[in-house]
Design an enzyme around this catalytic site. Structure first.
Site, mmCIF file in Angstrom:
data_model
loop_
_atom_site.group_PDB
_atom_site.id
_atom_site.type_symbol
_atom_site.label_atom_id
_atom_site.label_comp_id
_atom_site.label_asym_id
_atom_site.label_seq_id
_atom_site.Cartn_x
_atom_site.Cartn_y
_atom_site.Cartn_z
ATOM 1 N N LYS A 182 49.835 -24.407 58.668
ATOM 2 C CA LYS A 182 49.434 -25.323 57.506
ATOM 3 C C LYS A 182 50.610 -25.216 56.257
ATOM 4 O O LYS A 182 51.623 -24.500 56.618
ATOM 5 C CB LYS A 182 48.068 -25.360 57.153
ATOM 6 C CG LYS A 182 47.176 -25.553 58.154
ATOM 7 C CD LYS A 182 47.345 -26.968 58.793
ATOM 8 C CE LYS A 182 46.200 -27.202 59.678
ATOM 9 N NZ LYS A 182 46.341 -26.361 60.965
HETATM 10 C C1 LIG Z 1 42.935 -32.093 60.794
HETATM 11 C C2 LIG Z 1 42.783 -30.727 61.267
HETATM 12 N N1 LIG Z 1 41.272 -30.456 60.733
HETATM 13 C C3 LIG Z 1 40.868 -29.112 61.010
HETATM 14 C C4 LIG Z 1 41.688 -28.122 61.580
HETATM 15 C C5 LIG Z 1 41.149 -26.810 61.810
HETATM 16 O O1 LIG Z 1 41.488 -25.776 60.776
HETATM 17 P P1 LIG Z 1 41.465 -24.178 61.011
HETATM 18 O O2 LIG Z 1 42.344 -23.661 62.050
HETATM 19 O O3 LIG Z 1 41.845 -23.671 59.627
HETATM 20 O O4 LIG Z 1 40.030 -23.936 61.286
HETATM 21 C C6 LIG Z 1 43.163 -28.395 61.561
HETATM 22 C C7 LIG Z 1 43.929 -27.166 62.284
HETATM 23 O O5 LIG Z 1 44.910 -27.570 63.102
HETATM 24 C C8 LIG Z 1 43.623 -29.683 61.498
HETATM 25 O O6 LIG Z 1 44.938 -30.118 61.762
#
Ligand SMILES: Cc1ncc(COP(=O)(O)O)c(C=O)c1O
Length: 382
Positions: A182
Site C-alpha cells: 500500500k
Molecule cells: C481494496 C482492498 N481492501 C482490503 C484489503 C486488505 O488489506 P489488508 O491486507 O491490510 O488486510 C486490500 C489489500 O490488498 C485491498 O486492496
C-alpha cells in the site's frame, strides 16, 4: 540482470532507530506509540479520530460490526476488489452482494449499488480502488435516502482526495491498509478513520477483547483495577513497533505521494504513443494516490495479457494482473449467478505496471521501452 519489482516500500532512514526505540522502551504491544500514530493519522486524513487495528481486513470487519452488520444482513460491495472486501462481510456473518463498476473509473457504480438494495441491506461498502476515490457524494446521499450505512474500503487511499476533501474526512468510517503493497506501511496493519467519538470508543473497546479498561489506563492507574468484559470482542491490537514505523511513514507521506504522481504521469505520457495500451481514466475532481498503475490492454492488441506479462517477467520486470473479480473465485461461486459485465471486462484486460517511490527514471524507461517492443505487431509475430 534487471530486476524491477511491482512494488517496494519507501523508507527514509530513521525507521530502524524508531522501531528500536520502541523495543528499548519495553512497551512493545499496543501502547503510547499506537495512540500517537492514531492521532497523527487522524490529523493527516482529516478525521475526528482514528483507531489502529492489525490489518485493513480486521478494520473493515470491526467497522461493519459497529455499524450493526450481523448474520442475515446484506452488504453491497464491488466484485472488482481484493477478496478481503467480501471476506470482511462474511466475517460478520453477513452476505456480500456484488454490484457492478463504472466502466470508466473501475469503482463501484452508485446506480448499480442502488439497484442491489433489498430490505436486508445494512451497508454499502464503496472501495477507493487502487487509491482512486469512489463517488462519495452519491454514496453518502444513497445511504441517507435508503437508511443504509456507508463503510469505505480505503485500503489504498491514504492521502487521496475527492472534490478537494480528504478520504477519511467524508464518511463516518473509512478503513485503510498498512500492508507493504500500500501507500505507506507498518508491515501489517490497518486504521479506521472515524468521526463519532462514541463509535471510536466502541472500536477501541472491541479491538481489545471488549475489556472495559484500556492497557494504557490500567498501567497508569494509581489503584488496583479489575477489568470487566461486558460483551465479546477481538484482539486486533497493533504493536508499538508497528506504530513507530507508521509515524515515520506519515512523515514521508507527502514525498511518497509526489513521487508516485510523477511516475504515473510519465507512464501516462508514454502510453499515449502505444496503441495497444490505455492509461487509466483520471477524473478531474479527484486526486488519487497511484497505489498502482493499471494499464488496459486494447482489444486490438497483437499480444494477450498473460503473454505480455510473461515476456516482461523474462526481461526482469514484474507486473500483476489488474484488480481481481471476487465473484469469479470458487470462494463466492455459491452466491451466483452473477451479471457483472463491466467487472468481467476490467478483470480480463488490465495489468499493473511497476510503480513505487524508489523506481528510477532509468528503470521506468526500461519498462516503457519493453512495453513498446512487446506490443508492437512485428515483435509479436517474430
Ligand atoms: C481494496 C482492498 N481492501 C482490503 C484489503 C486488505 O488489506 P489488508 O491486507 O491490510 O488486510 C486490500 C489489500 O490488498 C485491498 O486492496
Amino acid at each position: 540482470m534487471t530486476s524491477i519489482p511491482i512494488s517496494k516500500p519507501f523508507f527514509t532512514g530513521g525507521e530502524g532507530a524508531a522501531v528500536a526505540a520502541a523495543v528499548e522502551s519495553g512497551w512493545v504491544s499496543q501502547g503510547p506509540r499506537v495512540r500517537e500514530f492514531e492521532a497523527e493519522f487522524a490529523r493527516r486524513v482529516g478525521a475526528a479520530d482514528a483507531v489502529a487495528t492489525t490489518s485493513c481486513t480486521t478494520a473493515l470487519q470491526l467497522a461493519l460490526y459497529v455499524t450493526g452488520v450481523r448474520p442475515g444482513d446484506e452488504v453491497i460491495v464491488p466484485s472488482l476488489s481484493f477478496i478481503a472486501t467480501a471476506n470482511a462481510v462474511w466475517q460478520c456473518g453477513a452476505t456480500p452482494v456484488f454490484a457492478d463498476i463504472d466502466p470508466r473509473t473501475y469503482n463501484l457504480d452508485p446506480a448499480a449499488a442502488e439497484r442491489a438494495i433489498t430490505p436486508r441491506t445494512r451497508a454499502i461498502m464503496p472501495v477507493h480502488q487502487v487509491g482512486l476515490p469512489a463517488e462519495m457524494d452519491a454514496f453518502l446521499e444513497l445511504g441517507r435516502r435508503h437508511g443504509v450505512a456507508i463503510v469505505e474500503d480505503a485500503a489504498c487511499a491514504i492521502g487521496a482526495s475527492y472534490k478537494g476533501r480528504l478520504i477519511g474526512s467524508l464518511g463516518p468510517l473509512a478503513c485503510f491498509s498498512l500492508h507493504p503493497r500500500k501507500v505507506i506501511t507498518t508491515g501489517e496493519g490497518g486504521m479506521i478513520a472515524v468521526q463519532d467519538p462514541e463509535v471510536a470508543a466502541q472500536l477501541r473497546f472491541l479491538r481489545q477483547h471488549a475489556m472495559d479498561v484500556s492497557d494504557l489506563a490500567r498501567h497508569s492507574a494509581s489503584d488496583v483495577v479489575i477489568e470487566r468484559y461486558p460483551e465479546r470482542g477481538w484482539n486486533y491490537r497493533m504493536t508499538d513497533m508497528q506504530a513507530a514505523l507508521g509515524l515515520c511513514q506519515l512523515e514521508a507521506l507527502d514525498e511518497i505521494l509526489a513521487r508516485r504522481t510523477r511516475l504515473a504521469a510519465r507512464y501516462t505520457a508514454a502510453l499515449e504513443g502505444m496503441p495497444a495500451l490505455h492509461a487509466p481514466y483520471d477524473p478531474p475532481h479527484s486526486e488519487r494516490t497511484w497505489q498502482s498503475y493499471s494499464a488496459r490492454l486494447d482489444a486490438q492488441s497483437p499480444i494477450g495479457r498473460t503473454e505480455l506479462m510473461r515476456r516482461l517477467l523474462a526481461d526482469g520486470i514484474a507486473t500483476r494482473r489488474g484488480v481481481m473479480a471476487i465473484h469469479q473465485e470458487d470462494a463466492y461461486a455459491e452466491l451466483g449467478p452473477f451479471e457483472l459485465p463491466h467487472t468481467d471486462a476490467a478483470a480480463a484486460d488490465v495489468l499493473m505496471l511497476p510503480l513505487y517511490p524508489g523506481l528510477s527514471d532509468d528503470e521506468q524507461d526500461l519498462v516503457i521501452e519493453r512495453l513498446i517492443t512487446h506490443t508492437s505487431a512485428m515483435a509479436v509475430a517474430a
